[in-house]
Design an enzyme around this catalytic site. Structure first.
Site, PDB file in Angstrom:
ATOM      1  N   GLU A 213      11.016  -8.337  -1.872  1.00  0.00           N
ATOM      2  CA  GLU A 213      11.542  -7.048  -1.389  1.00  0.00           C
ATOM      3  C   GLU A 213      10.876  -6.823  -0.048  1.00  0.00           C
ATOM      4  O   GLU A 213       9.686  -6.513   0.025  1.00  0.00           O
ATOM      5  CB  GLU A 213      11.211  -5.961  -2.429  1.00  0.00           C
ATOM      6  CG  GLU A 213      12.066  -4.734  -2.268  1.00  0.00           C
ATOM      7  CD  GLU A 213      11.357  -3.666  -1.471  1.00  0.00           C
ATOM      8  OE1 GLU A 213      11.613  -3.615  -0.243  1.00  0.00           O
ATOM      9  OE2 GLU A 213      10.581  -2.902  -2.047  1.00  0.00           O
ATOM     10  N   LEU A 214      11.647  -7.046   1.031  1.00  0.00           N
ATOM     11  CA  LEU A 214      11.051  -7.146   2.369  1.00  0.00           C
ATOM     12  C   LEU A 214      11.442  -5.968   3.257  1.00  0.00           C
ATOM     13  O   LEU A 214      11.899  -4.936   2.769  1.00  0.00           O
ATOM     14  CB  LEU A 214      11.451  -8.488   2.984  1.00  0.00           C
ATOM     15  CG  LEU A 214      11.166  -9.715   2.090  1.00  0.00           C
ATOM     16  CD1 LEU A 214      11.637 -10.995   2.745  1.00  0.00           C
ATOM     17  CD2 LEU A 214       9.687  -9.811   1.731  1.00  0.00           C
TER      18      LEU A 214
ATOM     19  N   CYS B  49      10.136   1.513   2.834  1.00  0.00           N
ATOM     20  CA  CYS B  49      11.076   0.462   3.271  1.00  0.00           C
ATOM     21  C   CYS B  49      12.513   0.969   3.384  1.00  0.00           C
ATOM     22  O   CYS B  49      13.303   0.409   4.127  1.00  0.00           O
ATOM     23  CB  CYS B  49      11.074  -0.703   2.287  1.00  0.00           C
ATOM     24  SG  CYS B  49       9.470  -1.416   2.062  1.00  0.00           S
TER      25      CYS B  49
ATOM     26  N   TRP C  72       0.812  -1.224   0.000  1.00  0.00           N
ATOM     27  CA  TRP C  72       0.000   0.000   0.000  1.00  0.00           C
ATOM     28  C   TRP C  72       0.846   1.275   0.000  1.00  0.00           C
ATOM     29  O   TRP C  72       0.344   2.340  -0.321  1.00  0.00           O
ATOM     30  CB  TRP C  72      -0.946   0.017   1.211  1.00  0.00           C
ATOM     31  CG  TRP C  72      -0.237  -0.202   2.522  1.00  0.00           C
ATOM     32  CD1 TRP C  72      -0.119  -1.389   3.184  1.00  0.00           C
ATOM     33  CD2 TRP C  72       0.484   0.761   3.304  1.00  0.00           C
ATOM     34  NE1 TRP C  72       0.629  -1.225   4.337  1.00  0.00           N
ATOM     35  CE2 TRP C  72       1.008   0.087   4.431  1.00  0.00           C
ATOM     36  CE3 TRP C  72       0.745   2.127   3.182  1.00  0.00           C
ATOM     37  CZ2 TRP C  72       1.767   0.729   5.418  1.00  0.00           C
ATOM     38  CZ3 TRP C  72       1.506   2.770   4.156  1.00  0.00           C
ATOM     39  CH2 TRP C  72       2.009   2.071   5.257  1.00  0.00           C
TER      40      TRP C  72
ATOM     41  N   LYS D  52      -2.061  -8.791  -7.587  1.00  0.00           N
ATOM     42  CA  LYS D  52      -2.989  -8.637  -6.457  1.00  0.00           C
ATOM     43  C   LYS D  52      -2.590  -7.365  -5.705  1.00  0.00           C
ATOM     44  O   LYS D  52      -1.539  -7.304  -5.085  1.00  0.00           O
ATOM     45  CB  LYS D  52      -2.884  -9.848  -5.520  1.00  0.00           C
ATOM     46  CG  LYS D  52      -3.902  -9.824  -4.420  1.00  0.00           C
ATOM     47  CD  LYS D  52      -3.241  -9.994  -3.062  1.00  0.00           C
ATOM     48  CE  LYS D  52      -4.154  -9.539  -1.957  1.00  0.00           C
ATOM     49  NZ  LYS D  52      -3.915  -8.171  -1.520  1.00  0.00           N
TER      50      LYS D  52
ATOM     51  N   GLU E 162      12.020  -1.953  12.739  1.00  0.00           N
ATOM     52  CA  GLU E 162      11.627  -0.931  11.765  1.00  0.00           C
ATOM     53  C   GLU E 162      10.392  -0.184  12.306  1.00  0.00           C
ATOM     54  O   GLU E 162       9.386  -0.809  12.653  1.00  0.00           O
ATOM     55  CB  GLU E 162      11.273  -1.642  10.446  1.00  0.00           C
ATOM     56  CG  GLU E 162      10.977  -0.712   9.308  1.00  0.00           C
ATOM     57  CD  GLU E 162      10.666  -1.464   8.002  1.00  0.00           C
ATOM     58  OE1 GLU E 162      10.131  -2.589   8.062  1.00  0.00           O
ATOM     59  OE2 GLU E 162      10.948  -0.911   6.936  1.00  0.00           O
TER      60      GLU E 162
HETATM   61  C1  SIN Z   1       9.554   0.773  -0.850  1.00  0.00           C
HETATM   62  O1  SIN Z   1       9.232   1.323   0.187  1.00  0.00           O
HETATM   63  O2  SIN Z   1       9.650  -0.446  -0.904  1.00  0.00           O
HETATM   64  C2  SIN Z   1       9.821   1.517  -2.132  1.00  0.00           C
HETATM   65  C3  SIN Z   1      10.664   2.683  -1.984  1.00  0.00           C
HETATM   66  C4  SIN Z   1      11.400   3.087  -3.238  1.00  0.00           C
HETATM   67  O3  SIN Z   1      11.252   2.468  -4.298  1.00  0.00           O
HETATM   68  O4  SIN Z   1      12.153   4.043  -3.163  1.00  0.00           O
END
Ligand code: SIN
Length: 476
Positions: free
Chosen positions: A246-247, A280, A147, A171, A379
Site C-alpha cells: 500500500e504505497l 495516503c 508512522w 516491524k 504527493e
Molecule cells: C493511509 O494513510 O495509508 C491510511 C488511511 C486510511 O486507512 O484511511
C-alpha cells in the site's frame, strides 16, 4: 526493561541500543524502544514459524475468540491508546480516538469474516473425477507499518492474517513504536498462543532484509512510500515472495458544476486536512469547474480558517505537528514553487519551525494553480490544498489521471450519470463520490498503478493471506 521486542510471548531488550521516541509537538522524549536487528528478526520468524502449525490448525471460531478478546481490550483501553498515539505521532486526540476505533474495527470485522473462508467444488467433465478448491493460510507474515496511522495500519494487516490462520511478525516505524508495543501487550493479555504475534522494533534495513530473505516468511505486507515499495519488490523477487503493498498516493478531488458546493467544500477540507494532510488518501489536488470555482473557493477558505493548529492534546486542535523536518520542508517547497509561478495563497502559507525540533504548518489553500506546478505532480503529505480551474468533465478526468499513482480519488456531483461516468474513468483503487472519508474495515483499500499491489480491508484483505489449493480426486 524497554519493551519493543516480543518473541514467543516474551519481552526482551537483549541489552540493545535504544531508539528515542519524541513527541513531535514538543520535542520531548516520550519513550524508548530497543534497536533490534537481524538476529532478533530471525528469532521472531522462527517463533512464528514454530507457532504456525498449531495456530493454522485451530478452527476459525477458536481463532475468532482471541480476536474478539483483543477487540474488547482495545475498546477498554481506547483513551489510553489514543493518548499514547498523540504523544508519539502528534495527531489531535480526537483523531487518535477515531483511529483506535478504526483499528479495532478491523479486529472485530475479521474475527467474523475469518469464519467465512469458503472453498468450492467444481463439476468435473469426467465421471471418475471429483474436483475441489480449498483455501489455506499462506504461512508466516512479515509486516512493515508506517508512522501516520500507528495502530490501524497494524490491525488492518494483523487481524486478517491471524483470522486466516497465519502467524505474524511486525516491524513498527521508529517514529511510533510505542502504540505498537501497547497493542502487542493487549495481544498478550488476550492470550494469543506463543509465537503467533511477534514484534521487532529497530533498524529498518536489517529487519526488512531478514523478513525479505528468510525463506520461512511467506508473505510481506507493507504500507509506506512507493520508493521503498519498489525496493521491497526487488528484494522479494529473490524468493518470489507474496507481497501486498500500500504505497503513495496523489489523490485528485474533482468538483463538477452540479455539486452541492458547501457540502463539497466541507468534505474536501475533511479529506485534505485529515491527520494534517499526512494520510495516503488525503485529497492532494483539487480540480473545480469554472462555473463554481469562486463559490467553492469561498467555502473551502471559510472551512479551512476554522481549523486550529497546535499540540494534539490541547482542546480544539484540528491540525497537529508535521512528523519531521523533511516533511515540513517538502510542504514549504511545494507552496513556494506554486506561488513563485503565479498561484495565489488565499489562506495559510506559513510554517513554524522551533528550536526544540518541532514543525507546524498552517492549513493552506492555494488557487489558480497550473498543472505543471510541483504540487500538482508530487504527493505533498501536508496541509495544503491546491486548486486548479477546469472547463469540462473530460479535462478534469485527464488531469486527475495524469499521474503514475492511483490510490484514492474523489468526485463531487449530484447527477448520477455524470458522476458515474467520472467514477468509471478515474484510474484509482478508491473513489469517494460525495464522500471525503471512504475508509472502512469492510471495504477494499488499495491502489492501482504505482500506488501498490493487492488490497487491505474487506473480503480482499482476507484473501491476501490465503493460498488457493485445487484438489483433483480420481475415483476408482
Ligand atoms: C493511509 O494513510 O495509508 C491510511 C488511511 C486510511 O486507512 O484511511
Amino acid at each position: 526493561m524497554d519493551k519493543g521486542i516480543f518473541i514467543n510471548n516474551e519481552w526482551a531488550d537483549h541489552g540493545l541500543e535504544k531508539i528515542e521516541v519524541r513527541n513531535p509537538a514538543t520535542g520531548e522524549i516520550v519513550g524508548t524502544v530497543p534497536k533490534g536487528g537481524k538476529k532478533e528478526t530471525k528469532s521472531a520468524i522462527d517463533a512464528a514459524h514454530d507457532a504456525f502449525p498449531s495456530w493454522s490448525a485451530l478452527n476459525a471460531y477458536d481463532r475468532a475468540a482471541y480476536l474478539e478478546k483483543l477487540y474488547d481490550l482495545m475498546v477498554k483501553h481506547e483513551d489510553e491508546l489514543a493518548e499514547l498515539m498523540t504523544s508519539e505521532m502528534g495527531k489531535p486526540l480526537k483523531e487518535s480516538k477515531g483511529e483506535v476505533q478504526y483499528a479495532a474495527s478491523f479486529v472485530k470485522w475479521y474475527a467474523e469474516e475469518g469464519k467465512r473462508v469458503y472453498g468450492r467444488t467444481i463439476p468435473p467433465s469426467k465421471d471418475n473425477k471429483r474436483m475441489q478448491v480449498i483455501k489455506q493460510p499462506v504461512g508466516v507474515v512479515g509486516a512493515i507499518t508506517p508512522w501516520n496511522f500507528p495502530a490501524a495500519m497494524i490491525t488492518r494487516k494483523m487481524a486478517p492474517a491471524l483470522a486466516a490462520g497465519c502467524t505474524f511478525v511486525v516491524k513498527p516505524p521508529k517514529e511510533t513504536p510505542l502504540t505498537a508495543v501497547r497493542l502487542v501487550e493487549l495481544c498478550e493479555e488476550a492470550g494469543f498462543p506463543k509465537g503467533v504475534v511477534n514484534l521487532v522494533s529497530g533498524k529498518s534495513s536489517e529487519i526488512g532484509d531478514e523478513l525479505l530473505t528468510n525463506p520461512k516468511v511467506r508473505k510481506i505486507t507493507f504500507t509506506g512510500s512507493t520508493e521503498i515499495g519498489k525496493t521491497l519488490m526487488e528484494k522479494a523477487s529473490g524468493q518470489v515472495k507474496n507481497l501486498s503493498l500500500e504505497l503513495g498516493g496523489h489523490a485528485p478531488i474533482v468538483v463538477l458544476d452540479d455539486a452541492d458546493i458547501p457540502y463539497a467544500a466541507k468534505q474536501t477540507v475533511a479529506s485534505k486536512f485529515r491527520n494534517g494532510g499526512q494520510t495516503c488518501i488525503c485529497g492532494n489536488r483539487v480540480y473545480v469547474q469554472e462555473k463554481v470555482y469562486d463559490e467553492f473557493i469561498k467555502h473551502v477558505v471559510a472551512e479551512t480558517e476554522k481549523l486550529k493548529v497546535g499540540n494534539g492534546f490541547e482542546d480544539g486542535t484540528d491540525i497537529g505537528p508535521m512528523i519531521n523536518k523533511d516533511a515540513y520542508e517538502k510542504v514549504g517547497k511545494h507552496v513556494e514553487n506554486a506561488v513563485n509561478q503565479g498561484a495565489k495563497c488565499v489562506t495559510g502559507g506559513k510554517g513554524h519551525e522551533a528550536e526544540n525540533g518541532t514543525y507546524f504548518y498552517e492549513p493552506t489553500v492555494i488557487i489558480d494553480v497550473q498543472p505543471s506546478m510541483l504540487i500538482m505532480n508530487e504527493e505533498t503529505f501536508g496541509p495544503v490544498a491546491p486548486i486548479q480551474k477546469v472547463k469540462t468533465d473530460e479535462e478534469a478526468i485527464k488531469y486527475a489521471n495524469m499521474t503514475p499513482f492511483g490510490l484514492a480519488s474523489y468526485v463531487f456531483s449530484e447527477n448520477y450519470s455524470r458522476g458515474m461516468k467520472v467514477v468509471e474513468a478515474l484510474d484509482y483503487g478508491i473513489v469517494g463520490w460525495n464522500d471525503g472519508l471512504p475508509s472502512a474495515a469492510q471495504a477494499p483499500f488499495g491502489g492501482m498503478k504505482q500506488s501498490g499491489l493487492g488490497r487491505e480491508g474487506g473480503l480482499e484483505g482476507l484473501e491476501a493471506y490465503l493460498e488457493t489449493k485445487y484438489i483433483s480426486i480420481g475415483m476408482k
